[in-house]
Motif scaffolding. Sequence first.
Motif, mmCIF file in Angstrom:
data_model
loop_
_atom_site.group_PDB
_atom_site.id
_atom_site.type_symbol
_atom_site.label_atom_id
_atom_site.label_comp_id
_atom_site.label_asym_id
_atom_site.label_seq_id
_atom_site.Cartn_x
_atom_site.Cartn_y
_atom_site.Cartn_z
ATOM 1 N N THR A 28 7.473 7.160 -10.942
ATOM 2 C CA THR A 28 6.977 5.982 -12.220
ATOM 3 C C THR A 28 7.306 7.251 -13.373
ATOM 4 N N GLY A 29 8.503 8.309 -13.394
ATOM 5 C CA GLY A 29 8.147 9.017 -14.183
ATOM 6 C C GLY A 29 7.160 9.864 -15.460
ATOM 7 N N LEU A 30 6.278 10.158 -14.009
ATOM 8 C CA LEU A 30 4.779 10.142 -14.448
ATOM 9 C C LEU A 30 3.632 11.380 -13.493
ATOM 10 N N LEU A 31 4.492 11.454 -12.472
ATOM 11 C CA LEU A 31 4.145 12.020 -11.636
ATOM 12 C C LEU A 31 3.948 13.832 -11.328
ATOM 13 N N HIS A 32 2.837 14.176 -10.858
ATOM 14 C CA HIS A 32 3.016 15.928 -10.748
ATOM 15 C C HIS A 32 3.745 16.242 -10.406
ATOM 16 N N ALA A 33 3.869 17.196 -10.928
ATOM 17 C CA ALA A 33 5.299 18.886 -10.333
ATOM 18 C C ALA A 33 4.883 18.402 -9.165
ATOM 19 N N GLU A 34 3.471 18.800 -8.641
ATOM 20 C CA GLU A 34 3.390 19.345 -7.616
ATOM 21 C C GLU A 34 3.405 18.253 -6.595
ATOM 22 N N ILE A 53 15.048 15.236 6.032
ATOM 23 C CA ILE A 53 15.444 13.105 5.288
ATOM 24 C C ILE A 53 15.799 13.212 3.438
ATOM 25 N N ALA A 54 16.232 12.430 3.495
ATOM 26 C CA ALA A 54 16.685 11.458 2.028
ATOM 27 C C ALA A 54 15.932 10.466 1.332
ATOM 28 N N PRO A 55 14.451 11.161 0.557
ATOM 29 C CA PRO A 55 14.190 10.196 1.092
ATOM 30 C C PRO A 55 14.560 8.823 -0.405
ATOM 31 N N LEU A 56 14.588 8.082 -0.273
ATOM 32 C CA LEU A 56 14.587 7.212 -1.679
ATOM 33 C C LEU A 56 14.478 7.210 -2.906
ATOM 34 N N VAL A 57 14.397 7.159 -3.813
ATOM 35 C CA VAL A 57 13.501 7.339 -4.986
ATOM 36 C C VAL A 57 13.674 6.167 -5.662
ATOM 37 N N VAL A 58 12.347 5.750 -6.009
ATOM 38 C CA VAL A 58 12.985 3.997 -6.682
ATOM 39 C C VAL A 58 12.275 4.134 -8.187
ATOM 40 N N CYS A 59 13.005 3.430 -9.225
ATOM 41 C CA CYS A 59 12.525 3.855 -10.706
ATOM 42 C C CYS A 59 12.542 2.513 -11.381
ATOM 43 N N ALA A 60 11.858 2.283 -12.385
ATOM 44 C CA ALA A 60 10.928 0.975 -13.067
ATOM 45 C C ALA A 60 12.394 1.073 -14.304
ATOM 46 N N ALA A 61 13.174 -0.225 -14.056
ATOM 47 C CA ALA A 61 14.349 -0.717 -14.688
ATOM 48 C C ALA A 61 13.962 -0.317 -16.351
ATOM 49 N N CYS A 106 1.148 -1.450 -17.509
ATOM 50 C CA CYS A 106 1.797 -0.207 -16.841
ATOM 51 C C CYS A 106 1.784 -0.719 -16.230
ATOM 52 N N CYS A 107 0.846 -0.664 -14.821
ATOM 53 C CA CYS A 107 1.406 0.006 -13.211
ATOM 54 C C CYS A 107 2.438 -1.354 -12.967
ATOM 55 N N GLU A 108 2.423 -2.904 -13.117
ATOM 56 C CA GLU A 108 3.197 -3.680 -13.205
ATOM 57 C C GLU A 108 4.795 -3.027 -13.681
ATOM 58 N N ILE A 109 4.984 -2.811 -14.343
ATOM 59 C CA ILE A 109 5.881 -2.239 -14.909
ATOM 60 C C ILE A 109 6.461 -0.992 -14.397
ATOM 61 N N ARG A 110 6.291 0.268 -14.343
ATOM 62 C CA ARG A 110 6.278 1.262 -13.555
ATOM 63 C C ARG A 110 6.724 0.850 -11.942
ATOM 64 N N LYS A 111 5.386 0.430 -11.478
ATOM 65 C CA LYS A 111 5.236 0.586 -10.162
ATOM 66 C C LYS A 111 6.311 -0.745 -9.576
ATOM 67 N N VAL A 112 5.041 -2.050 -9.555
ATOM 68 C CA VAL A 112 5.310 -3.176 -9.121
ATOM 69 C C VAL A 112 6.639 -3.627 -9.323
ATOM 70 N N ASP A 113 6.919 -3.882 -10.556
ATOM 71 C CA ASP A 113 8.244 -4.787 -10.948
ATOM 72 C C ASP A 113 9.277 -3.899 -9.884
ATOM 73 N N LEU A 120 -12.175 -0.044 -14.475
ATOM 74 C CA LEU A 120 -12.538 -1.177 -13.633
ATOM 75 C C LEU A 120 -11.733 -0.669 -12.240
ATOM 76 N N LYS A 121 -10.416 -0.640 -12.774
ATOM 77 C CA LYS A 121 -8.884 -0.543 -11.632
ATOM 78 C C LYS A 121 -9.047 0.653 -10.697
ATOM 79 N N THR A 122 -8.955 -0.047 -9.559
ATOM 80 C CA THR A 122 -8.912 0.193 -8.035
ATOM 81 C C THR A 122 -7.087 0.685 -7.694
ATOM 82 N N GLU A 123 -6.037 -0.316 -7.608
ATOM 83 C CA GLU A 123 -5.113 -0.235 -7.412
ATOM 84 C C GLU A 123 -3.811 -0.191 -9.022
ATOM 85 N N CYS A 124 -3.144 -0.027 -7.992
ATOM 86 C CA CYS A 124 -2.040 -0.796 -8.745
ATOM 87 C C CYS A 124 -1.431 -2.061 -8.961
ATOM 88 N N GLY A 125 -1.853 -2.706 -7.963
ATOM 89 C CA GLY A 125 -1.260 -4.529 -8.291
ATOM 90 C C GLY A 125 -0.057 -3.853 -6.507
#
Length: 228
Positions: free
Chosen positions: A65-71, A85-93, A115-122, A219-224
Amino acid sequence: MTIDEIAGIADELETASSTEILRWALARFSGSIVAACSFGGPSGMVLLDQMVALDRSIPIFYIDTGLLHAETHEHCRRVAEHYKIAPLVVCAAVSLAEQNERYGDRLWERDPDRCCEIRKVDAQRNFLVGYRAWISGIRRDQTPARARARVIEWDEAFDIVKINPLARWSDQEIWGYIQERNVPYNALHDRGYASIGCVPCTKPSVAGDPRSGRWPGHLKTECGIHGR
Ligand code: SF4
């Protein structure tokens, strides 16, 4: 596959082991299946460990998302090295700068769903185009939205078959597997973070409630991605 066929197979595989479910899925959707691993939870690591043992060539992706922890980035790098392995990185448009321009700074504070819709779900929706199935590490005991997850189901959010091989697993079983097999995990888990998402929306969890550190104050518990 029709919805009825998927439901029938889900019934058949309900009591199968996670490896048996994975074997079925890899054979059924060969060449058109992909697995998700957020590198922010222990279940994804069990899934990845089992996947790699069966077929190292299945693509594994994560959303940055561009907002992940350094860890989390460091954990991903170590996992890639460990499993070769080489995990594929998926970024928001939409870049974070564009998001700030359009919606104002720190959208996650005012409208985390958007924010989750843009950065994760889409981002995931765009990435999954062309695949017929995706594999997720979600479990029924994690959130109310996940409680009804079938081991195989039609994912309406992404118009694709979703495989949940760990649906029946408990937190205890996940950590037992990780310890027994020395599976690498995110260093933040040892600092009280049971479930790890983006930096602004993740805090250490309250004991006994692994999801309590996600979106604190909302109240949110899921990113979508797995329902709402
Ligand atoms: S977890 Fe927070 S920062 Fe990350 S995409 Fe969702 S709302 Fe935005």
